[in-house]
Design an enzyme around this catalytic site. Structure first.
Site, PDB file in Angstrom:
ATOM      1  N   ASP A 109       0.827  -1.204   0.000  1.00  0.00           N
ATOM      2  CA  ASP A 109       0.000   0.000   0.000  1.00  0.00           C
ATOM      3  C   ASP A 109       0.862   1.255   0.000  1.00  0.00           C
ATOM      4  O   ASP A 109       1.828   1.374   0.751  1.00  0.00           O
ATOM      5  CB  ASP A 109      -0.880   0.033   1.254  1.00  0.00           C
ATOM      6  CG  ASP A 109      -1.867  -1.121   1.314  1.00  0.00           C
ATOM      7  OD1 ASP A 109      -1.539  -2.211   0.824  1.00  0.00           O
ATOM      8  OD2 ASP A 109      -2.963  -0.933   1.867  1.00  0.00           O
TER       9      ASP A 109
ATOM     10  N   HIS B   3      -9.169  -0.061  -2.188  1.00  0.00           N
ATOM     11  CA  HIS B   3      -9.387   1.375  -2.317  1.00  0.00           C
ATOM     12  C   HIS B   3      -9.431   1.837  -3.773  1.00  0.00           C
ATOM     13  O   HIS B   3      -9.707   3.019  -4.012  1.00  0.00           O
ATOM     14  CB  HIS B   3      -8.309   2.156  -1.556  1.00  0.00           C
ATOM     15  CG  HIS B   3      -8.602   2.270  -0.094  1.00  0.00           C
ATOM     16  ND1 HIS B   3      -9.193   3.386   0.473  1.00  0.00           N
ATOM     17  CD2 HIS B   3      -8.404   1.408   0.923  1.00  0.00           C
ATOM     18  CE1 HIS B   3      -9.334   3.200   1.764  1.00  0.00           C
ATOM     19  NE2 HIS B   3      -8.864   1.999   2.063  1.00  0.00           N
TER      20      HIS B   3
ATOM     21  N   GLU C 285     -30.973  20.122  -1.288  1.00  0.00           N
ATOM     22  CA  GLU C 285     -30.074  18.976  -1.293  1.00  0.00           C
ATOM     23  C   GLU C 285     -29.519  18.716   0.104  1.00  0.00           C
ATOM     24  O   GLU C 285     -29.310  17.567   0.502  1.00  0.00           O
ATOM     25  CB  GLU C 285     -28.930  19.223  -2.280  1.00  0.00           C
ATOM     26  CG  GLU C 285     -29.363  19.178  -3.737  1.00  0.00           C
ATOM     27  CD  GLU C 285     -28.245  19.598  -4.666  1.00  0.00           C
ATOM     28  OE1 GLU C 285     -28.197  19.071  -5.790  1.00  0.00           O
ATOM     29  OE2 GLU C 285     -27.421  20.455  -4.279  1.00  0.00           O
TER      30      GLU C 285
ATOM     31  N   ASP D  15     -26.077  32.983   0.330  1.00  0.00           N
ATOM     32  CA  ASP D  15     -26.405  32.874  -1.093  1.00  0.00           C
ATOM     33  C   ASP D  15     -27.318  31.686  -1.376  1.00  0.00           C
ATOM     34  O   ASP D  15     -27.585  31.360  -2.531  1.00  0.00           O
ATOM     35  CB  ASP D  15     -25.133  32.764  -1.928  1.00  0.00           C
ATOM     36  CG  ASP D  15     -24.336  31.498  -1.618  1.00  0.00           C
ATOM     37  OD1 ASP D  15     -24.669  30.821  -0.620  1.00  0.00           O
ATOM     38  OD2 ASP D  15     -23.381  31.192  -2.366  1.00  0.00           O
TER      39      ASP D  15
END
Length: 726
Positions: free
Chosen positions: A186, A248, A672, A705
């Protein structure tokens, strides 16, 4: 006279012997005392080091398990909700199969030719076909922190994709008498480790072949640079550079562990295309490498069902994410159809109280008794039985209510291919192949015989020495080299030296936490190890300083875990304090800590580092909770429970944010944001009011905003350990 002189000389020598013998005995006793003290000193340091290691590893594996649990919940929504349902639409894009593009479609979508390289660009310029000189310049550029232009990134990735498509699932490599092969574990975005390996061992070439065993990305900050370097050398030396897929190399895992964020941060305009192309590339990476028909190299490992012939034949690119099992199919049972149904939230569909018995991603049978002491549990469910106390329909109604959606839902049947991104028949072969991939990418060895669910990570299995002997013997192999686990020395043998773990990311948890290592192997197939520390700081520290620094970092991470679970901890402590004295015994304190955090840590050993004082063996838990030196943002929110939910599920929330942010802009709207929290509340089965969510959204909309910056939001809620600043 001569005799007299001789006598006096003998007397002098006798006196010298007496005078010398006394200091010699004292010196021996002193040396023994020093030796005893030093052994005790080293033993204490080793205990501290092991405790520190257990803290880091337990928290890491708990995060992986939470990742699988969240993804399984998304899978539950995909399998059991109609394609038109709004919550399903929020996440459906991450489940799409790896569609096959014709060359013309590929060129149109991923075309790099329209991207201009400005004259002001000072980074490396690539020419294709790639050459050794070109890749060497790329390495030097990244070494000096230069960035490759998006045009070249897309072009390099496109060429890599074309090459990977013609590679086999298992690479066959031969080590001739004139050269050695280098095997790396890794890297996890640690570019400094890769550069150090190249400095010590040399760049890849036809005379210096390499195998890189997966997990190139996530956690570190230079994952993309590592990929581009490795892909560049792969293009130049396709017969001498071999890349295995790791767990991964998965776009779902990348959402949580940083690679997605890294790419979008470095390439705001073209990041979405780069990620889409990498998603395809990851699915085409080979799964294993075999050296001289004797040494198997795979990222995670094996299981009792591992069959290299099956792995060699499968279409590996179908499995874009190893976390996603094939869709359930209908099988005739006694003349009727019975559907295999998995509650992918990680729980039985029955109404179970408290912490549920859980299972591994690819296993649905309970573990043998000898493994009951595992600290964390997997979150795959057992099969549905006739004793379940409620139906799937009731479960769906409950989840829709918790998520704040309407109560209409469809039967869990296969939807039309036009509306369902995962339509298509799934066979038993698909299920078998998927399990083979998951086991190869996610599994870990254990000292006991047998093969059981990997309930710590939540995916793959634990396999014992008997399984190693059987699988290697069946395929006429003598050694399995795997990675997947950080080792303090960078490598570790087990299973009678038939399994070797290699890990190449030094300082993985913290500076000084571990060494990195790589393997050189010649024609005799005997592994030779080279260890290193990429950080100059860690190389200059003494053993005590290194352990002390790493220990402080581990305790800081653990205190954050304690802080976010403080309400649960107080409730657990109060169960042992029926008279509300505010005091509990150390035994009860340790028991409550493990029951709430479920990390499998030696709490009594850690008590001196976590609890400043005790009285007559009793802990003042109320004062201890107050003394946790953690700060949190001061926001005017009507419901404080949402803050605690936020802290407990910080990573899950960020993952959902990045899934919902389909355009990868880093911004999400208030609506959202509300949908994100509703998904999280449904996943956790907790009630979170719309007012609490609205208050939270308003409080963090700093520029007013109407949109929320994901990175600013996550940073605003980052916990700070004040004790580390004293």
């Amino acid at each position: 006279m001569g005799c007299g002189f001789g006598k006096s000389e003998r007397q002098l020598k006798k006196c010298d012997r007496v005078s010398i013998s006394v200091p010699a005995a004292t010196a021996i006793r002193a040396a023994l005392l020093i030796q005893r003290w030093y052994r005790q000193y080293v033993a204490r340091l080793e205990i501290r080091r092991r405790c520190t290691w257990n803290i880091f590893q337990s928290i890491e594996y708990a995060g992986e398990q939470d990742q699988i649990k969240l993804y399984n919940f998304f899978g539950f929504l995909m399998d059991h909700f109609t394609p038109a349902s709004c919550e399903r639409n929020l996440i459906s894009h991450i489940f799409r199969k790896n569609e096959i593009c014709w060359d013309t479609e590929w060129e149109r979508y991923f075309c790099y030719k329209s991207i201009e390289v400005p004259d002001s660009y000072s980074g490396p310029h690539l020419t294709f076909p790639m050459t050794f000189c070109g890749v060497s310049k790329l390495v030097e550029a990244f070494k000096h922190k230069q960035q490759l232009h998006a045009r070249y990134v897309l072009q390099l990735l496109g060429e890599t994709w074309k090459l990977l498509r013609i590679l086999p699932n298992i690479n066959q490599v031969s080590v001739c008498h004139t050269k050695e092969i280098t095997i790396c574990g890794d890297l996890h975005g640690h570019l400094e480790d890769l550069l150090l390996i190249f400095y010590k061992n040399g760049l890849p070439s036809s005379e210096k072949p390499y195998v890189f065993n997966g997990d190139f990305v996530d956690r570190g900050k230079n994952s993309l640079e590592i990929l581009l370097i490795l892909f560049g050398f792969l293009l130049v030396y396709p017969n001498d550079v071999h890349l295995n897929r790791g767990n991964h190399e998965d776009h779902i895992v990348n959402l949580r562990y940083g690679f997605t964020k890294e790419v979008l941060g470095k390439y705001r305009m073209h990041g979405k295309k780069i990620l889409k192309l990498l998603q395809k590339i990851f699915s085409w990476l080979p799964l294993a490498t075999v050296i001289d028909h004797k040494v198997l190299i795979a990222h995670g490992g094996i299981s009792d069902t591992t069959d290299l012939d099956t792995i060699a034949r499968m279409d590996r690119h179908k499995y874009v994410s190893a976390l996603r099992p094939p869709k359930p199919t209908h099988h005739a049972v006694n003349g009727s159809k019975a559907q295999t149904m998995n509650n992918s939230n990680g729980e039985a569909v029955g109404q179970l109280e408290g912490r549920r018995r859980v299972y591994s991603l690819t296993y649905n049978s309970s573990a043998p008794a000898h493994r009951h002491n595992l600290p964390r549990r997997s979150l795959q469910n057992p099969p549905v039985s006739s004793q379940l106390s409620w139906s799937v329909e009731e479960e769906l109604k409950k989840r829709r209510r918790l998520a704040g959606f309407d109560q209409s839902y469809g039967e869990p049947t296969r939807s039309d291919s036009d509306s369902d991104p995962e339509s298509g028949e799934t066979t038993e072969t698909d299920e078998l192949e998927w399990k083979q991939i998951v086991d190869m990418l996610w599994s870990d060895p254990m000292p006991q015989n047998g093969c059981i669910p990997n309930e710590v990570r939540g995916g793959g299995c634990y396999w014992g020495p008997d399984v190693t002997e059987e699988v290697l013997g069946r395929h006429n192999l003598q050694l399995l080299i795997r990675s997947h686990e950080c080792k303090q020395e960078g490598y570790e043998f087990c299973h009678n030296r038939m399994v070797l773990t290699i890990f190449s990311a030094s300082n993985y948890y913290e500076v000084g936490s571990n060494r990195g290592a790589y393997i050189r192997m010649g024609p005799d197939l005997v592994p030779h190890f080279i260890q290193y520390q990429a950080s100059r700081t860690s190389r200059e520290l003494t053993l005590r300083q290194s352990i002390g620094s790493t220990e402080r970092s581990a305790l800081r991470a653990l205190r954050e875990q304690l802080f976010v679970h403080k309400s649960d901890l107080i409730s657990a402590f109060q169960e042992f304090d029926p008279n509300n004295t505010g005091m509990i015994s150390l035994r009860h304190w340790a028991s409550a800590m493990e029951r709430v955090l479920n990390l499998g840590l030696p709490w009594r050993v850690l008590r001196p580092q976590l609890v400043s004082s005790t009285k007559y063996g009793m802990v003042d838990y109320q004062q201890w909770i107050r003394e946790l030196s953690i700060t949190e943002p001061k926001l005017e929110i009507s419901d404080n429970s949402i803050l605690e939910t936020m802290y407990k599920n910080h990573s899950n929330l960020e993952t959902i944010f990045r899934i919902i942010d389909t355009d990868h802009s880093g911004l999400i709207s208030f609506e959202e944001f509300r949908q994100t929290w509703k998904l999280l509340s449904s996943h956790l089965q907790v009630e979170i009011s719309d007012k609490a969510i609205a208050d939270l959204a308003q409080s963090i909309d700093f520029n007013k905003d109407g949109s929320i910056d994901i990175n600013e939001f996550m940073e605003a809620f980052r916990l700070v350990d004040l004790s580390s600043q004293n």
